[in-house]
Design an enzyme around this catalytic site. Structure first.
Site, short mmCIF file in Angstrom:
data_model
loop_
_atom_site.label_atom_id
_atom_site.label_comp_id
_atom_site.label_asym_id
_atom_site.label_seq_id
_atom_site.Cartn_x
_atom_site.Cartn_y
_atom_site.Cartn_z
N ARG A 45 31.31 48.09 36.87
CA ARG A 45 30.02 47.60 37.35
C ARG A 45 29.35 48.72 38.13
O ARG A 45 30.01 49.45 38.87
CB ARG A 45 30.19 46.39 38.28
N HIS A 80 25.22 48.94 28.81
CA HIS A 80 26.22 47.89 29.09
C HIS A 80 26.72 47.24 27.78
O HIS A 80 26.50 46.05 27.55
CB HIS A 80 25.62 46.82 30.03
N GLU A 100 20.27 46.63 36.35
CA GLU A 100 20.21 46.59 34.88
C GLU A 100 19.15 45.61 34.44
O GLU A 100 19.04 44.54 35.04
CB GLU A 100 21.57 46.18 34.31
P1 NAP Z 1 41.54 42.79 35.23
O1 NAP Z 1 42.61 42.62 34.19
O2 NAP Z 1 41.40 41.77 36.30
O3 NAP Z 1 41.75 44.23 35.88
C1 NAP Z 1 41.14 44.64 37.05
C2 NAP Z 1 42.12 45.56 37.79
O4 NAP Z 1 41.46 46.07 38.94
C3 NAP Z 1 43.37 44.84 38.25
O5 NAP Z 1 44.51 45.53 37.77
C4 NAP Z 1 43.30 44.90 39.77
O6 NAP Z 1 44.61 45.11 40.27
C5 NAP Z 1 42.39 46.11 40.01
N1 NAP Z 1 41.69 46.04 41.29
C6 NAP Z 1 41.11 44.95 41.87
N2 NAP Z 1 40.57 45.29 43.05
C7 NAP Z 1 40.84 46.61 43.21
C8 NAP Z 1 40.56 47.54 44.25
N3 NAP Z 1 39.95 47.17 45.38
N4 NAP Z 1 40.96 48.83 44.08
C9 NAP Z 1 41.62 49.21 42.97
N5 NAP Z 1 41.93 48.37 41.96
C10 NAP Z 1 41.54 47.10 42.08
O7 NAP Z 1 40.12 42.89 34.53
P2 NAP Z 1 39.72 43.52 33.11
O8 NAP Z 1 39.69 42.46 32.08
O9 NAP Z 1 40.56 44.75 32.88
O10 NAP Z 1 38.21 43.94 33.44
C11 NAP Z 1 37.93 44.88 34.47
C12 NAP Z 1 36.46 44.94 34.79
O11 NAP Z 1 35.77 45.61 33.73
C13 NAP Z 1 35.76 43.58 34.87
O12 NAP Z 1 35.85 43.03 36.17
C14 NAP Z 1 34.32 43.86 34.48
O13 NAP Z 1 33.53 44.06 35.63
C15 NAP Z 1 34.41 45.18 33.71
N6 NAP Z 1 34.02 45.02 32.30
C16 NAP Z 1 32.92 45.66 31.84
C17 NAP Z 1 32.54 45.54 30.52
C18 NAP Z 1 31.33 46.25 29.99
O14 NAP Z 1 30.74 45.79 29.03
N7 NAP Z 1 30.95 47.40 30.54
C19 NAP Z 1 33.30 44.75 29.64
C20 NAP Z 1 34.41 44.09 30.13
C21 NAP Z 1 34.77 44.23 31.47
P3 NAP Z 1 45.00 44.72 41.78
O15 NAP Z 1 44.61 43.29 41.94
O16 NAP Z 1 46.46 44.98 41.85
O17 NAP Z 1 44.24 45.64 42.65
#
Ligand code: NAP
Length: 320
Positions: free
Chosen positions: A238, A286, A267
């Protein structure tokens, strides 16, 4: 009286049809333009379910004028556009679309990393605009990806899928999370490090953490200053996780080498965003999860979740 669903973007009939059989489905009839706030509020006031996209702010004002609302299903894995505290207070279920977009978003992340490292957009643009004048020994030279060190901030589903791709490029993978992923460390050799160590050590900083109060502005002037001058920053999470003003300064002054951005603080990105003036920034609108199959799978998850809640079942992918 059928229960009412309001869908905030025009979606294909094939995904809406099963809902239309049982519910009163109303839909904002534009695929590319957000529903105006006043219409969203008016529809929410009568809705039992909202099917939302990231551009819709589902905040206290909206919840308070929507007494019948039972579920908000968001067409994304992120849900930073929804006030979860208010949803909880009011007993409204919130669902998202994790998992089905993991591999697609990892593909895009790796593609953006390659495109940024090897200056693909800049080179392509020169051909299209007639500016490729001759082959030049150092023209369009970029950074190597194979054998380099990758650092992932937010080693969740997508982060791990990117890290797996990096192994195919013989990359060393460091990661930072709040918690360690021992299985991935043992199985693939990914290495856990503190954030500052990651920032100082890697060639590619890839951001894939959720946007939360804790990660807002996580990468600012201090963090950019710790990176190598040859570092490339890739943000597919994000926009608000990176301080865009600090990023612009770092890129302009050569404190880091390049950035690839699929997401922005605002955005669609305003045309006067200074980052757009820099040749060492690769930008995308995005599109992380934008494959046909994945988007349809995401929509099917939303439709099923709405149907489950309105028919009294526990939905999958419940956030609150
Ligand atoms: P996820 O499985 O929940 O992974 C997020 C990771 O971030 C977790 O391993 C979490 O681990 C870590 N995290 C949370 N808070 C943190 C912090 N303060 N510092 C460091 N690490 C932290 O989610 P995902 O499915 O991989 O998706 C991740 C993100 O990608 C989404 O939230 C979304 O915003 C973004 N996304 C963007 C697009 C796009 O089109 N550009 C598409 C899909 C997703 P811990 O809890 O252990 O910290």
């Amino acid at each position: 009286m059928k229960l009412r669903i309001f869908v905030t973007r025009k979606l294909d009939d094939s995904v809406i049809a099963p809902l239309r059989e049982k519910f009163d489905v109303r839909m904002w009839e534009s695929e590319s333009e957000s529903v105006p706030r006043d219409i969203l509020l008016k529809e929410a006031a009568e809705a039992d379910a909202l099917w939302t996209v990231l551009a819709d702010s589902v905040d206290r004002e909206l919840f308070e004028i929507a007494p019948k609302l039972k579920v908000v299903s968001n067409l994304a894995v992120g849900y930073n556009n929804i006030d979860l505290e208010v949803a909880k207070e009011r007993g409204v279920i919130v669902t998202n679309t994790p998992g089905v977009l993991t591999e697609t978003t990892a593909d895009l992340t790796f593609g953006l990393l390659l495109a940024t490292a090897r200056r693909l957009m800049e080179a392509e643009n020169d051909i299209r605009t007639g500016n490729w004048t001759s082959w030049s020994p150092m023209g369009y030279t970029g950074m190597d990806v194979g054998g380099a060190t990758l650092g992932i901030i937010g080693m969740g589903r997508i982060g791990e899928a990117v890290a797996r791709r990096a192994k195919g490029f013989d990359m060393r993978v460091l990661y930072h999370n709040r918690s360690r992923k021992m299985d991935a460390e043992v199985e693939h050799g990914f290495e856990y490090v503190e954030l500052d160590t990651l920032l100082k050590s890697v060639d590619y900083v890839v951001i894939l953490a959720p946007y939360t109060p804790e990660t807002a502005g996580l990468i600012g002037a201090r963090e950019l200053g710790m990176m190598k001058k040859t570092a490339v920053v890739i943000n597919v999470a994000r926009g608000g996780i990176v301080d865009e003003t600090a990023l612009y300064e770092a890129l302009k002054n050569g404190d880091i080498w390049a950035a690839g951005l699929d997401v922005f603080a605002t955005e669609p990105v305003p045309q006067d965003n200074p980052l757009l003036t820099l040749p060492n920034v690769t930008v995308l609108p995005h599109i992380g999860s934008a494959s046909i199959k994945t988007r349809i799978e995401m929509m099917n998850l939303n439709a099923q979740a709405i149907m489950d809640v309105l028919e009294g079942r526990e939905p999958a992918n419940r956030v609150v």
